[in-house]
Design a protein around this motif. Structure first.
Motif, PDB file in Angstrom:
ATOM      1  N   PRO A 280     -69.442  40.882 -21.071  1.00  0.00           N
ATOM      2  CA  PRO A 280     -70.366  40.313 -20.096  1.00  0.00           C
ATOM      3  C   PRO A 280     -71.811  40.399 -20.564  1.00  0.00           C
ATOM      4  O   PRO A 280     -72.226  41.388 -21.166  1.00  0.00           O
ATOM      5  N   ARG A 281     -72.583  39.353 -20.302  1.00  0.00           N
ATOM      6  CA  ARG A 281     -73.981  39.335 -20.704  1.00  0.00           C
ATOM      7  C   ARG A 281     -74.834  39.924 -19.585  1.00  0.00           C
ATOM      8  O   ARG A 281     -74.785  39.468 -18.450  1.00  0.00           O
TER       9      ARG A 281
ATOM     10  N   PRO B 173     -68.086  40.104 -15.216  1.00  0.00           N
ATOM     11  CA  PRO B 173     -69.176  39.345 -15.865  1.00  0.00           C
ATOM     12  C   PRO B 173     -70.231  38.846 -14.881  1.00  0.00           C
ATOM     13  O   PRO B 173     -71.431  38.861 -15.183  1.00  0.00           O
TER      14      PRO B 173
ATOM     15  N   THR C 245     -72.439  41.767 -13.715  1.00  0.00           N
ATOM     16  CA  THR C 245     -73.286  42.221 -14.817  1.00  0.00           C
ATOM     17  C   THR C 245     -74.483  41.293 -14.986  1.00  0.00           C
ATOM     18  O   THR C 245     -75.617  41.735 -15.202  1.00  0.00           O
ATOM     19  N   ARG C 246     -74.231  39.995 -14.861  1.00  0.00           N
ATOM     20  CA  ARG C 246     -75.338  39.040 -14.952  1.00  0.00           C
ATOM     21  C   ARG C 246     -76.291  39.171 -13.774  1.00  0.00           C
ATOM     22  O   ARG C 246     -77.467  38.797 -13.874  1.00  0.00           O
TER      23      ARG C 246
END
Length: 264
Positions: free
Chosen positions: A131-132, A167, A170-171
């Protein structure tokens, strides 16, 4: 095939799914659904309902196994409750909608979509695309819409939602611990409402085997739950002792083969 032999098979499936979930940090549904399709086929369940029965049963197992995980995260304070509550309306509506979509699809079409989804997950795992991180938390309307997408796709394919929820959170700025903990909590309403809707929509289907309530197979549910919880701990233990990169690629290859089986 005797009932005892069938139940032992479900226990073995639960052991494998739990171990892989703990080892790779993925939801057991990616393993449980295709394995149940095979198991139901061996038992002579009509191919017209095997996919729906597998997805519904997978969601039912996540209600139990996910509750244990979510409780552990709650005790450690890793659930971001405001975000969970913001996602919740979308998760509930999305889960129900996802089941209605599944019910409207033939077993073949649902299987093909599942195969495509598994192939995407395999590619993501092979490429190690984590995840970014981000820093901007969206408003409640955006979170609810995201919950709808997460709940719908998760219920459609019989997974807990972590594959999509981690993900996203996390963003939104959550730490990985918060993302995983909140995702574990999100999996419970998805699985609960998804499994209940599958049970209702499949109620009275003439093709259902003995031991099923709608599209939820109780012997499979019991066997998988009994074995998957302790074996998940085994998977976590192994994850700290085996070469992660090699194992990740091996599991990606396994997922790819499963996905291709459903697509081709």
């Amino acid at each position: 095939m005797t009932l005892l032999l069938v139940f032992v098979g479900y226990l073995a499936l639960g052991a494998v799914a739990g171990t892989l979930a703990g080892l790779f940090g993925v939801g057991g549904g990616l393993i449980i659904v295709p394995a149940l399709v095979v198991a139901f086929g061996v038992q002579g369940v009509s191919p017209e309902i095997t996919m729906h029965l597998a997805v519904g049963t997978s969601l039912a197992t996540i209600v139990v196994t996910g509750a244990s995980s979510a409780w552990g995260h709650y005790r450690r304070g890793s659930i971001h409750q405001p975000w969970f509550l913001a996602l919740l309306p979308g998760l509930l509506l999305g889960a129900i909608a996802g089941v209605f979509v599944a019910d409207g699809l033939s077993a073949g079409s649902l299987g093909t979509l599942f195969g495509i989804f598994v192939l995407v997950m395999a590619a993501r795992m092979a490429l190690s695309r984590g995840p970014r991180p981000g820093s901007v938390a969206p408003g409640r309307a955006t979170m609810a819409a995201a919950g709808g997408v997460i709940g719908g796709i998760s219920a459609l394919f019989g997974i807990g939602g972590g594959t999509l929820c981690v993900p996203w959170l996390t963003r939104c700025g959550a730490t990985l611990t918060q993302a995983v903990g909140t995702s574990a909590a999100c999996g419970i309403p998805i699985a609960l409402f998804g499994a209940a809707t599958f049970a209702v929509l499949g109620w009275g289907n003439a093709l259902l085997p003995a031991g099923a309530t709608g599209f939820v197979m109780w012997p499979a549910l019991l066997g998988i739950v009994l074995a998957s919880v302790p074996c998940a701990r085994l998977g976590v233990w192994l994850a700290h002792r085996l070469p992660a990169r090699v194992l990740r690629l091996a599991f990606a290859a396994l997922l790819a083969s499963v996905g291709l089986t459903f697509v081709l």
